[in-house]
Write a protein that holds these residues in place. Structure first.
Motif, PDB file in Angstrom:
ATOM      1  N   ASP A 143       0.827  -1.210   0.000  1.00 50.16           N
ATOM      2  CA  ASP A 143       0.000   0.000   0.000  1.00 50.16           C
ATOM      3  C   ASP A 143       0.861   1.260   0.000  1.00 50.16           C
ATOM      4  OD1 ASP A 143      -2.236  -1.599   0.025  1.00 50.16           O
ATOM      5  OD2 ASP A 143      -2.642  -1.336   2.169  1.00 50.16           O
ATOM      6  N   TYR A 144       1.958   1.216   0.743  1.00 53.78           N
ATOM      7  CA  TYR A 144       2.856   2.369   0.822  1.00 53.78           C
ATOM      8  C   TYR A 144       3.468   2.674  -0.547  1.00 53.78           C
ATOM      9  CZ  TYR A 144       6.344   5.480   2.958  1.00 53.78           C
ATOM     10  OH  TYR A 144       7.104   6.568   3.322  1.00 53.78           O
ATOM     11  N   ILE A 145       3.969   1.636  -1.202  1.00 60.09           N
ATOM     12  CA  ILE A 145       4.582   1.822  -2.524  1.00 60.09           C
ATOM     13  C   ILE A 145       3.554   2.350  -3.520  1.00 60.09           C
ATOM     14  CG2 ILE A 145       5.604   0.563  -4.474  1.00 60.09           C
ATOM     15  CD1 ILE A 145       6.963  -1.247  -2.361  1.00 60.09           C
ATOM     16  N   GLU A 146       2.346   1.817  -3.461  1.00 58.09           N
ATOM     17  CA  GLU A 146       1.317   2.263  -4.397  1.00 58.09           C
ATOM     18  C   GLU A 146       0.923   3.710  -4.121  1.00 58.09           C
ATOM     19  OE1 GLU A 146      -1.782  -0.790  -4.569  1.00 58.09           O
ATOM     20  OE2 GLU A 146      -0.647  -1.630  -6.274  1.00 58.09           O
ATOM     21  N   HIS A 147       0.915   4.114  -2.857  1.00 58.98           N
ATOM     22  CA  HIS A 147       0.626   5.516  -2.544  1.00 58.98           C
ATOM     23  C   HIS A 147       1.700   6.438  -3.099  1.00 58.98           C
ATOM     24  CE1 HIS A 147       0.661   9.162   0.059  1.00 58.98           C
ATOM     25  NE2 HIS A 147      -0.631   9.089  -0.200  1.00 58.98           N
ATOM     26  N   GLU A 148       2.918   5.917  -3.233  1.00 62.66           N
ATOM     27  CA  GLU A 148       4.015   6.705  -3.805  1.00 62.66           C
ATOM     28  C   GLU A 148       3.971   6.728  -5.331  1.00 62.66           C
ATOM     29  OE1 GLU A 148       6.708   8.460  -2.233  1.00 62.66           O
ATOM     30  OE2 GLU A 148       5.351   8.311  -0.508  1.00 62.66           O
ATOM     31  N   GLY A 149       2.991   6.049  -5.927  1.00 60.76           N
ATOM     32  CA  GLY A 149       2.776   6.165  -7.361  1.00 60.76           C
ATOM     33  C   GLY A 149       3.238   5.002  -8.205  1.00 60.76           C
ATOM     34  N   VAL A 150       3.623   3.888  -7.586  1.00 58.57           N
ATOM     35  CA  VAL A 150       4.061   2.707  -8.316  1.00 58.57           C
ATOM     36  C   VAL A 150       3.078   1.570  -8.043  1.00 58.57           C
ATOM     37  CG1 VAL A 150       5.892   0.999  -8.643  1.00 58.57           C
ATOM     38  CG2 VAL A 150       6.481   3.395  -8.192  1.00 58.57           C
ATOM     39  N   THR A 151       2.554   0.956  -9.096  1.00 58.21           N
ATOM     40  CA  THR A 151       1.614  -0.160  -8.949  1.00 58.21           C
ATOM     41  C   THR A 151       2.370  -1.435  -8.600  1.00 58.21           C
ATOM     42  OG1 THR A 151       0.067   0.805 -10.520  1.00 58.21           O
ATOM     43  CG2 THR A 151      -0.109  -1.565 -10.140  1.00 58.21           C
ATOM     44  N   VAL A 152       1.917  -2.132  -7.577  1.00 57.31           N
ATOM     45  CA  VAL A 152       2.477  -3.444  -7.234  1.00 57.31           C
ATOM     46  C   VAL A 152       1.605  -4.498  -7.901  1.00 57.31           C
ATOM     47  CG1 VAL A 152       3.079  -5.053  -5.404  1.00 57.31           C
ATOM     48  CG2 VAL A 152       3.429  -2.587  -5.069  1.00 57.31           C
ATOM     49  N   ALA A 153       2.118  -5.080  -8.974  1.00 58.34           N
ATOM     50  CA  ALA A 153       1.334  -6.027  -9.771  1.00 58.34           C
ATOM     51  C   ALA A 153       1.145  -7.357  -9.053  1.00 58.34           C
ATOM     52  CB  ALA A 153       2.005  -6.245 -11.128  1.00 58.34           C
ATOM     53  N   ASP A 154       2.151  -7.777  -8.286  1.00 54.93           N
ATOM     54  CA  ASP A 154       2.071  -9.034  -7.555  1.00 54.93           C
ATOM     55  C   ASP A 154       3.145  -9.025  -6.480  1.00 54.93           C
ATOM     56  OD1 ASP A 154       1.144 -11.515  -6.838  1.00 54.93           O
ATOM     57  OD2 ASP A 154       1.927 -12.581  -8.596  1.00 54.93           O
ATOM     58  N   TYR A 155       2.938  -9.809  -5.433  1.00 56.25           N
ATOM     59  CA  TYR A 155       3.942  -9.887  -4.371  1.00 56.25           C
ATOM     60  C   TYR A 155       3.801 -11.207  -3.625  1.00 56.25           C
ATOM     61  CZ  TYR A 155       0.328  -8.709  -0.870  1.00 56.25           C
ATOM     62  OH  TYR A 155      -0.781  -8.709  -0.065  1.00 56.25           O
TER      63      TYR A 155
END
Length: 259
Positions: A143-155
């Motif tokens: 969620d943190y990374i996505e808030h910074e503008g990068v989509t996390v496609a899978d983890y």
């Protein structure tokens, strides 16, 4: 050749960052560098454990500043990404103020901020991650990374809570988790979103296997430190991010088209 000092603020049970970062940066041609650490007590990677650790930050900043570092890395990614959105910006600013008050010229970086810096340098819009964290903490990182503008496609979350055990996770387990990821449309792979989970020896292998730029919290930290020192990256064997003369956008495009 000027001598440079790197200060590390690390969880007390961490050992990997003090192994991988020196190994990376001592491959940098023309760089005379030493490493100096201060420790925050933490053995369990949980919200309570991280909160108790973070309150020790000011003491560690004072201690490490006494060594006269050129740059300081707050070396625990999840400690900040498990907090409020934008936490690394706030904490880096607070540490910078503390250093200035003590007349220290040291520049401040964090593992959380370094990862975002590396993704920006590689023009990454979609990323996949391997983390050692328990599922709720891994979700906070996503969620943190996505808030910074990068989509996390899978983890993948390996769900290891004991921080001593995180430092002993085998490379075969990390690679197996990476092979489970859906990398369709992904611009880069973060093989270890944690400075304690070992992965440096896997970076080149993973780039060759997946046809993507592959980074880790450690390589991102090294990249950010070199930038803080105004030293162009020229580190062999640690992935595209740290290669000499890399045009990051072209590297990302070249890897994607090879899939």
């Amino acid at each position: 050749m000027a001598h440079r000092r790197v200060g590390l603020i690390v969880p007390s049970s961490n050992v990997t960052v003090e192994t991988e970062l020196p190994e990376i940066l001592r491959r940098q041609a023309g760089l005379d560098i030493s490493f100096h650490s201060s420790r925050m007590r933490m053995t369990t990677v949980s919200p309570a454990g991280l909160a108790a650790m973070n309150v020790q930050r000011e003491r560690c900043v004072i201690e490490i500043a006494d060594a006269g570092p050129d740059v300081i890395l707050y070396a625990c990614l999840v400690a900040l990404m498990a907090g409020e959105r934008g936490e690394h910006h706030r904490v880096e600013s607070l540490i910078a103020e503390q250093l200035a008050t003590g007349d220290s010229p040291a520049r401040i970086r964090s593992s959380a901020g370094a990862l975002m810096e590396a993704l920006a340098a590689l023009s990454v819009r979609r990323v996949a991650l391997v983390t050692p964290y328990m599922a709720p903490l891994a979700r906070k990182v996503v969620d943190y990374i996505e808030h910074e503008g990068v989509t996390v496609a899978d983890y993948r979350a390996l769900e290891v809570e004991d921080n001593h055990a995180v430092g002993c996770i085998e490379g075969s387990r990390v690679m197996a988790a990476a092979r489970e990821l859906d990398l369709t449309g992904v611009d880069a792979l973060v093989l270890s979103a944690c400075v304690q989970m070992p992965s440096l020896s896997l970076i080149a292998q993973a780039e060759a296997e997946f046809g993507l730029p592959v980074i880790s919290a450690a390589t991102a930290g090294a990249f950010s430190i070199l930038r803080a020192l105004d030293v162009p990256a020229a580190v062999p064997g640690a992935g595209s991010l740290l290669e000499s003369g890399t045009d990051f956008y072209d590297v990302a495009v070249r890897h994607k088209t090879s899939i």
